[in-house]
Design a protein around this motif. Structure first.
Motif, short mmCIF file in Angstrom:
data_model
loop_
_atom_site.label_atom_id
_atom_site.label_comp_id
_atom_site.label_asym_id
_atom_site.label_seq_id
_atom_site.Cartn_x
_atom_site.Cartn_y
_atom_site.Cartn_z
N VAL A 88 35.02 48.77 54.57
CA VAL A 88 35.48 47.89 52.98
C VAL A 88 35.39 47.80 52.06
O VAL A 88 33.24 47.66 52.20
N VAL A 89 35.07 48.48 50.69
CA VAL A 89 34.39 48.73 49.94
C VAL A 89 34.86 47.43 49.77
O VAL A 89 36.15 47.12 48.47
N ALA A 90 33.96 46.92 47.90
CA ALA A 90 33.99 46.21 46.97
C ALA A 90 34.09 46.08 45.78
O ALA A 90 33.04 47.33 45.61
N ALA A 91 34.19 46.13 44.49
CA ALA A 91 34.06 46.50 43.21
C ALA A 91 33.64 45.14 42.74
O ALA A 91 34.35 44.22 42.34
N ALA A 92 32.63 45.27 41.48
CA ALA A 92 32.32 43.80 40.46
C ALA A 92 32.31 44.86 39.25
O ALA A 92 31.55 46.26 38.99
N VAL A 93 33.03 44.65 38.15
CA VAL A 93 32.97 45.08 36.89
C VAL A 93 32.91 44.45 35.59
O VAL A 93 33.67 43.34 36.23
N ILE A 94 32.46 44.52 34.91
CA ILE A 94 32.26 43.70 33.44
C ILE A 94 32.60 44.69 32.83
O ILE A 94 32.07 45.76 32.32
N LEU A 95 33.63 44.82 31.84
CA LEU A 95 34.47 45.18 30.72
C LEU A 95 33.38 44.84 29.49
O LEU A 95 33.23 43.22 29.35
#
Length: 255
Positions: A88-95
């Motif tokens: 299972v893969v999670a991503a966190a992104v700050i734009l």
């Protein structure tokens, strides 16, 4: 002056408004080819308008929390809860506040080419990106829901600068950061959508690599989900080290 259809097509690429004088002129051109070009241009413009309006709608959460004084708002999402194999893969992104990518959406609504194009754009412009990967053995040990949360927390921990607010797709996390959990957030927030795209592209590449290692299973095609092709391969060749042994029907093949 009578423009050729090719010249008209080339000129229309530079025009964004039907009130433009050139556009008004060619509307009077009765040639069927010209009218076809005009209608195609209008359809493209309408599609662009819809994408722009949707993008603006999807910035509402980010705008609300920036107005509330938060600067680094991270979107978090995961992929791979349902497959029979792989992590299972999670991503966190700050734009950044000026991020603009019309057409961005839940990764499941985009084709592979568009996801990869968008992922590249996100990586080029994001303030920060973190990726958490929990493999199948740990999924079996702690269960998929706990593994999903662990992947999300791992992704968040990698962010630099650190976030000061989290927008999370449908999950609440035990963390010191203030947060909002949004049902179907990957279609409602650009930050969560960006995270879903990064997570999906990352996981798909992992399964493509596994496809080379286990060529009989078709992992590049189904990414580990329980498709007919995948189930038939399991029946023919058995399970691999990347299969989730706690998932049915995989556990039925364990002696």
């Amino acid at each position: 002056m009578k423009w050729t259809i090719k010249e008209i097509e080339e000129k229309l690429v530079t025009i964004n408004d039907e009130k433009d004088e050139f556009f008004r002129q060619i509307q009077q051109d009765e040639r069927k080819g010209v009218q076809t070009v005009i209608k195609r241009w209008q359809r493209v413009r309408e599609h662009q308008k819809i994408q722009h309006e949707k993008f603006i709608k999807m910035t509402e959460y980010e705008h609300k929390y920036r107005q509330g004084g938060y600067q680094y708002i991270a979107g978090i999402d995961e992929v791979g809860r349902g497959p029979l194999a792989g992590p299972v893969v999670a991503a966190a992104v700050i734009l950044p506040p000026d991020f603009y990518l019309p057409g961005i959406d839940d990764s499941k609504k985009l084709n592979e080419k568009k996801r990869e194009q968008f992922c590249m754009k996100i990586k080029e412009t994001a303030v920060a990106i973190g990726i958490g990967i929990i493999n199948n053995d740990e999924i079996d040990r702690i269960n998929i829901f706990a593994a999903t949360k662990k992947a999300m927390l791992e992704a968040i921990s990698q962010l630099e600068p650190k976030p000061d607010f989290l927008l999370i797709d449908a999950v609440k996390l035990d963390t010191r950061y203030p947060q909002e959990s949004i049902i179907k957030g990957d279609g409602l927030s650009i930050s969560i959508a960006a995270a879903s795209i990064v997570a999906k592209v990352t996981r798909d590449q992992i399964l493509k690599d596994y496809d080379v290692q286990y060529p009989d299973y078709g992992f590049a095609n189904h990414a580990g989900y329980g498709t007919k092709e995948h189930l038939e391969a399991i029946q023919s060749y058995g399970i691999t080290p990347i299969h989730r042994k706690s998932f049915a029907p995989i556990k039925e093949y364990i002696l």
